[in-house]
Design an enzyme around this catalytic site. Structure first.
Site, mmCIF file in Angstrom:
data_model
loop_
_atom_site.group_PDB
_atom_site.id
_atom_site.type_symbol
_atom_site.label_atom_id
_atom_site.label_comp_id
_atom_site.label_asym_id
_atom_site.label_seq_id
_atom_site.Cartn_x
_atom_site.Cartn_y
_atom_site.Cartn_z
ATOM 1 N N PRO A 2 -22.531 1.545 36.119
ATOM 2 C CG PRO A 2 -21.089 0.154 37.305
ATOM 3 C CD PRO A 2 -21.418 1.582 37.047
ATOM 4 C CD GLU A 3 -28.372 0.204 33.381
ATOM 5 O OE1 GLU A 3 -29.254 -0.645 33.181
ATOM 6 O OE2 GLU A 3 -28.275 1.244 32.720
#
Ligand SMILES: [Zn+2]
Length: 274
Positions: A2-3
């Protein structure tokens, strides 16, 4: 993955349920999760503390404790933090459970076992080298201009570099470059001041939009309640298979490897230039 938008969503959705809670225990199914200190120290210094806050820096989650230390978590490629009741069963991908009071648990789920936890006194020992936060007021077009000056690397390699800007990864770099109309192979220093302004605005727009949609569930990302984010439905180019058409001009999206990562872009909307 995830970012920044996914980690920000996890932070926002965990926060109201965990602040003030006491850590009653930790169950560790995978010792490789704890990077620092030793497992024994990790247990003895964490158990009994209360969680006093939760912040995000780049892609890191930082839980502050009553003893002044911080528990830092990086979800790497496939990690999620699920909020569960004490009666819930852990699925086979849960690597650790943090047991809180009031029958609350945080399940650290990570199919690829790449996630990491640190328990440290000084958070800068883990996150101190990160670049600026792209959604904070201090991140101006001037700051981006200064950071791009003299950089000969492709812009698509710079944006996911966590020391360049914190929190952006492969998919939001692709989205921001598409929104700005900048070819991913352009060197950092080749961007005009107008292009830097467009890119600055595009970075903030794609990140805020994805936070509004609670992150992108293109892979294993889950929100703390176990539901999916919907940001990927807004993607223009990221994770599109080659041959899909640009939603703006209808040209087939191309995929090229840059620093071993697939980069998706529209050759017409993002001309290579000179
Ligand atoms: Zn196009």
């Amino acid at each position: 993955m995830p970012e920044l938008p996914e980690v920000e969503t996890i932070k926002n959705e965990l926060l109201p349920h965990i602040v003030g809670r006491r850590v009653n225990g930790v169950t560790l199914f995978w010792a490789g999760l704890v990077r620092q200190p030793s497992i024994e120290e990790f247990f003895s210094r964490l158990i009994g503390q209360r969680l006093t806050g939760l912040t995000r820096r780049g892609k890191y989650l930082i839980f502050s404790l009553t003893n002044g230390e911080v528990l830092i978590i990086h979800l790497k490629m496939t990690g999620s933090l699920l909020l569960k009741s004490a009666l819930a069963e852990a699925d086979k991908f849960v690597l650790a459970i943090i047991h809180l009071d009031k029958e609350t648990e945080i399940h650290f789920r990570d199919p690829r076992k790449l996630g990491v936890m640190w328990l440290v006194e000084d958070e800068d020992s883990v996150v101190g080298k990160l670049g600026p936060e792209p959604l904070e007021a201090g991140f101006t077009p001037q700051v981006l201009t200064q950071r791009l000056a003299n950089r000969t690397a492709p812009i698509k390699a710079l944006l996911p570099d966590q020391t360049f800007i914190a929190g952006i990864g492969n998919m939001y770099a692709d989205e921001a470059l598409f929104a700005a109309g900048v070819h991913p192979l352009r060197s950092g220093r080749s961007l005009s001041s107008e292009e830097v302004e467009h890119l600055h605005r595009a970075i903030q727009q794609v990140l805020w939009s994805a936070i509004g949609n609670k992150g992108a569930s293109v892979d294993t990302y889950l929100r703390p309640d176990g539901t999916l984010g919907t940001a990927h439905f807004q993607f223009q180019v990221a994770h599109r298979l080659s041959g899909k058409l640009c939603p703006v001009c209808g040209t087939p999206i191309e995929r090229i490897p840059i620093r071993n990562r697939g980069s998706y872009f529209c050759p017409k909307c993002q001309p290579q230039g000179v």
